[in-house]
Design a protein around this motif. Structure first.
Motif: not given
Length: 478
Positions: A441-446
Motif C-alpha cells: 500500500r506504499q507507492p514508490r518510484i523504481l
C-alpha cells in the motif's frame, strides 16, 4: 544478399498502460517543495489570486509551472508532461485554468509582485537558516561580504508584445535588469534575487533602474542582514557591477546605505605622461588567477594617487589591471605596449590590489547565472501582456533558485553536483526515467540502478527527508 548492421538496435515501439514516469528525477524537487510547506506558504500569500472555491490553488499551479520550467519546458502547455503522471505530480490544472490564473495576475501586477517577493524571501530564509554555517548570511563579514551582482540583459521576441521595443543591438524585445547573489568561489553557483522587466530601449546605465533593482534585492535578504532595529548592516554586502553601474548617483546611493561596491570604470582619455607610467611595470604587482596563483603576464595597481576621482563617494579608490591583448582584440589608446588596461572602483576596506582584482573579475560568474535564468524561462516570454511576462520572469527566477537551493541546502558540502548548471541537472537528473509501482500500500518510484545518477537521486531523497524531519521538530540549524 548483403546484411547491414545499423548504428543502433532497431526496436519496434508500442504503447503501454503501465505507470511510466519520464521525469522521475523531478521527484526530488517535489520533495523539497513539500518539505518547505510550500502549499501553505503560497496559499497564505497568493490565495487572493484564485476563487475561494477553486479546486486548483495558486501554490500548486505555481509549483507545477516551476517544475515545468526547471525541467526544460518553455510554455504553459508543456505542463502536459506532468499531467500524464498524477501519481507523482498530483492533479495538474488545465491550460485554460492556467490562462485564467495569468489573466487575474495581469489585472493586479503590483499585488502579485509583492506577494511573490514575500513568498520567495520566506523560502530563502528557511533554507539559508537550515544550512547553518554554510549559509551565505553566516559567511558574510566586513572583509568577505555577500556579493550582489547587478546586470542588464536582452531578451529578444519575435512578435509584438506590450512593452517590447527596439534594442541597441538592432533587435526587438526587452532589457530586464537582474540582481543576483554570488555564493563565492568554492561555495557553488549563486541565486537570483530579483528580475525587473524593462522595454528593450532602456539603457543599461540607468542609475534609477540600478537603485530600483537593488532595493528589490535587499528586500529579499534574510533577517541576518538587519540589526535588531531593522536597519540594514551594509558592511556585510558588496554590490558588484560593470561600468554601467559606475554612475555617481548610484555610487552615492550605495555609500548612503553603507554598502561596499566594486564596479568597472571606463578610463578617461590619458595623456602621454600617464601612458609612460603605465608602461613602467616595476610599480605594479602581479595579478592572481581565480584560484590564487600568480599570473606572470598580468599586473594590478592602486592608481588612486595618479588618477584623481572627482565627486565620487568618500573612500572610493581606483585600481588598474594590465594584461596582454586577447587574440583578435583591437588596440586602443591604452594599449601602447601590447597590454589591455582596465579599471574598477571600490570602497572596500581591504587594500590588497591583487585580491580585490580577483574578486571583481569574478563578476563573470553572473553571466552564467543569466544564461541559466534564460534557459529556465526568461529567454522565451509567452504572453502579450507586460504584467503576465513579469510574472513569468518571477517564475523563471524561482525555478532557477529552486535548483540552487537544492544544491545549497540538500547536497553535502563540496559535492561535485554543487557546481552543476541547470542544463546539466536536466540531462543527468530531471530526465531520469522511472516506473510508479505500489507495494504494501506504499507507492514508490523504481529507477534503473545502473543509471549514472541513480545514487545521487537516492541521496537527495534521503537528505530531503532528514531536512523535512528537522523542520517538523523545529531544528533549523545544521
Amino acid at each position: 544478399m548483403n546484411n547491414t548492421t545499423g548504428l543502433y538496435p532497431q526496436l519496434p515501439t508500442v504503447t503501454t498502460s503501465q505507470n511510466l514516469v519520464s521525469h522521475a528525477g523531478l521527484a526530488t524537487l517535489t520533495g523539497l517543495l513539500n518539505s518547505l510547506g510550500f502549499r501553505h506558504l503560497a496559499e497564505d500569500r497568493l490565495g487572493q489570486f484564485a476563487p475561494t472555491t477553486a479546486t486548483h490553488r495558486p501554490g500548486k499551479m505555481i509549483a507545477d509551472l516551476v517544475l515545468m520550467l526547471a525541467s526544460g519546458g518553455a510554455h504553459v502547455t508543456d505542463t502536459d508532461q506532468l499531467r500524464t503522471t498524477p501519481g507523482v505530480f498530483g492533479p495538474v490544472a488545465s491550460d485554460a485554468t492556467f490562462s485564467r490564473f495569468f489573466t487575474r495576475l495581469t489585472e493586479h501586477p503590483g499585488a502579485f509582485d509583492y506577494a511573490f517577493a514575500t513568498l520567495q524571501r520566506e523560502v530563502r530564509s528557511r533554507l539559508w537558516a537550515a544550512v547553518g554555517q554554510r549559509s551565505p548570511a553566516a559567511r558574510a563579514t566586513r572583509a568577505n561580504p555577500l556579493v550582489i551582482d547587478i546586470d542588464a540583459s536582452l531578451v529578444h521576441v519575435h512578435s509584438d508584445k506590450e512593452g517590447a521595443k527596439g534594442t541597441y543591438k538592432r533587435g526587438f524585445g526587452f532589457a530586464p535588469m537582474i540582481a543576483m547573489a554570488d555564493y563565492g568561489q568554492g561555495h557553488g553557483t549563486g541565486e537570483v534575487l530579483a528580475v525587473r522587466m524593462r522595454p528593450g530601449n532602456k539603457g543599461a546605465n540607468s542609475a534609477a533602474d540600478h537603485i530600483g533593482i537593488l532595493s528589490e534585492a535587499l528586500a529579499q535578504l534574510p533577517d541576518d542582514f538587519y540589526d535588531q532595529h531593522g536597519n540594514l548592516i551594509g558592511e556585510k554586502i558588496l554590490v558588484r557591477t560593470d561600468s554601467a553601474g559606475a554612475s555617481r548617483e548610484f555610487l552615492h546611493h550605495l555609500h548612503a546605505l553603507g554598502l561596499q561596491f566594486s564596479t568597472s570604470y571606463a578610463l578617461p582619455v590619458v595623456n602621454e605622461r600617464f601612458i609612460g607610467w603605465i608602461n613602467e611595470k616595476k610599480y605594479w604587482e602581479p595579478a592572481l588567477t581565480a584560484h590564487g596563483k600568480v599570473r606572470e603576464d598580468a599586473w594590478v595597481i592602486d592608481a588612486s594617487n595618479i588618477l584623481a576621482l572627482k565627486d565620487y563617494p568618500p573612500g572610493t579608490r581606483i585600481y588598474l589591471r594590465a594584461e596582454p591583448l586577447h587574440p583578435g582584440a583591437k588596440a586602443n589608446l591604452f594599449d601602447t605596449d601590447g597590454n589591455r588596461v582596465t579599471a574598477f572602483l571600490t570602497n572596500a576596506p581591504r587594500f590588497d590590489p591583487a585580491l580585490l582584482d580577483v574578486r571583481h573579475r569574478a563578476r563573470g560568474r553572473c553571466e552564467n547565472r543569466i544564461k541559466s535564468l534564460k534557459a529556465a524561462g526568461l529567454g522565451k516570454l509567452p504572453f502579450f501582456a507586460f504584467g503576465a511576462n513579469q510574472a513569468w520572469a518571477n517564475l523563471a527566477m524561482f525555478a532557477f533558485n529552486l535548483v540552487t537551493w537544492l544544491q545549497l541546502a540538500v547536497l553535502p558540502a563540496e559535492h561535485v553536483a554543487g557546481s552543476w548548471d541547470l542544463k546539466r541537472w536536466r540531462y543527468r537528473v530531471w530526465s531520469l526515467a522511472g516506473k510508479l509501482v505500489t507495494g504494501s500500500r506504499q507507492p514508490r518510484i523504481l529507477v534503473n540502478q545502473d543509471a549514472p545518477e541513480a545514487d545521487l537521486v537516492l541521496l537527495l531523497h534521503e537528505r530531503i527527508s532528514l531536512l523535512a524531519g528537522r523542520w517538523r521538530n523545529g531544528h533549523l540549524a545544521a
